[in-house]
Design an enzyme around this catalytic site. Sequence first.
Site, PDB file in Angstrom:
ATOM      1  CB  CYS A 223      -6.843  -1.670   6.332  1.00 36.40           C
ATOM      2  SG  CYS A 223      -6.395  -1.686   4.583  1.00 36.40           S
TER       3      CYS A 223
ATOM      4  CB  CYS B 119      -0.926  -0.003   1.212  1.00 37.54           C
ATOM      5  SG  CYS B 119      -2.067   1.410   1.260  1.00 37.54           S
TER       6      CYS B 119
END
Length: 379
Positions: free
Chosen positions: A210, A111
């Site tokens: 997440c 990410c």
Amino acid sequence: MTETSQRSRPLRVLAAMSGGVDSAVAAARAVEAGHDVTGVHLALSANPQSFRTGARGCCTIEDSRDARRAADVIGIPFYVWDLAERFREDVVEDFVAEYEAGRTPNPCLRCNEKIKFAALLDKALALGFDAVCTGHYAQVILREDGTRELHRASDMAKDQSYVLGVLDEKQLAHAMFPLGDTVTTKEEIRAEAERRGLAVAKKPDSHDICFIADGDTQGFLARRLGRAEGDIVDESGTKVGSHEGAYGFTIGQRKGLRIGTPAPDGKPRYVLDISPVDNTVTVGPAASLDVSALTAIKPRWCGTAPSGPGTYTAQLRAHGGETEVTAELVDGTLEVSFAAPVRGVAPGQAIVLYDGTRVVGSATIATTVRATTARRLNV
């Protein structure tokens, strides 16, 4: 000197605001330093849930609202950017594909590499911003020759340089980490947020992955990949159990093996190898987890690539300690030897090299060599 002390002119800064306390305080500190700051929340889920599950997950509708309220208190413009499709392709699909191939990926590194310091930074620069600010605990230090280095945070307990080891020098030139050069506890950061009137002061930190808000990674993978029954075998190849998908295991795993046959010595067994080719999981004693060397691919350097062999310390997981290694780049592959055997090393993980507090670079582990057998495991 640190990045915050060497920036003499005000910059146009895009502050990535997750809706948590760290990114909110980082944005506030950037404003306090005299920069022209704009807040942005990244919408990374096509179907965000309204509320997170305790301290799990992020990027929910609740998080975007928390980020907006924090921006209002700080007094900066605020926007929500939809990067859900890019996140799905570069992070989520990569995560699934890596597990399907028998590797253990780190989605936070991916990410940072693909979203926060590629997609976000590229867009920020195109819009005329000078830097992207995040709430990571790390430091960018400017050298006398004008180059920049990534260093560990002043407070080792909160250091996050491991997940930033994929950043190159160009990206570091436009990165700002206002929390990295202050030795403060998390309680002090929360107290600072409260003094600033930020409602996120008491909000729990986000943990785990997440995009798997319930924390059930195996269930998530099963829904994506389906059940695939296979054998669990010992080091001799004897079947000792069965599984419903090799993707549900990681190297070094002890719990959840559901092996009915006890080990001959009565001691626990651990996952030693995952073979996607024949859908087999190999288990064995803890001593067989010891790794003496590895190779790593796709190196990314936080500056100039090292030439020749060198001695470094290495970190193998986000919350792991350091271990001494010798490493050399050979034909684009990083060859690493450990001064003492280490355990729980899995293909797909990142190895990050350090020279003191300086981050040298990061690479993806491809193969490992067991200390007990000198046999190379290649997934």
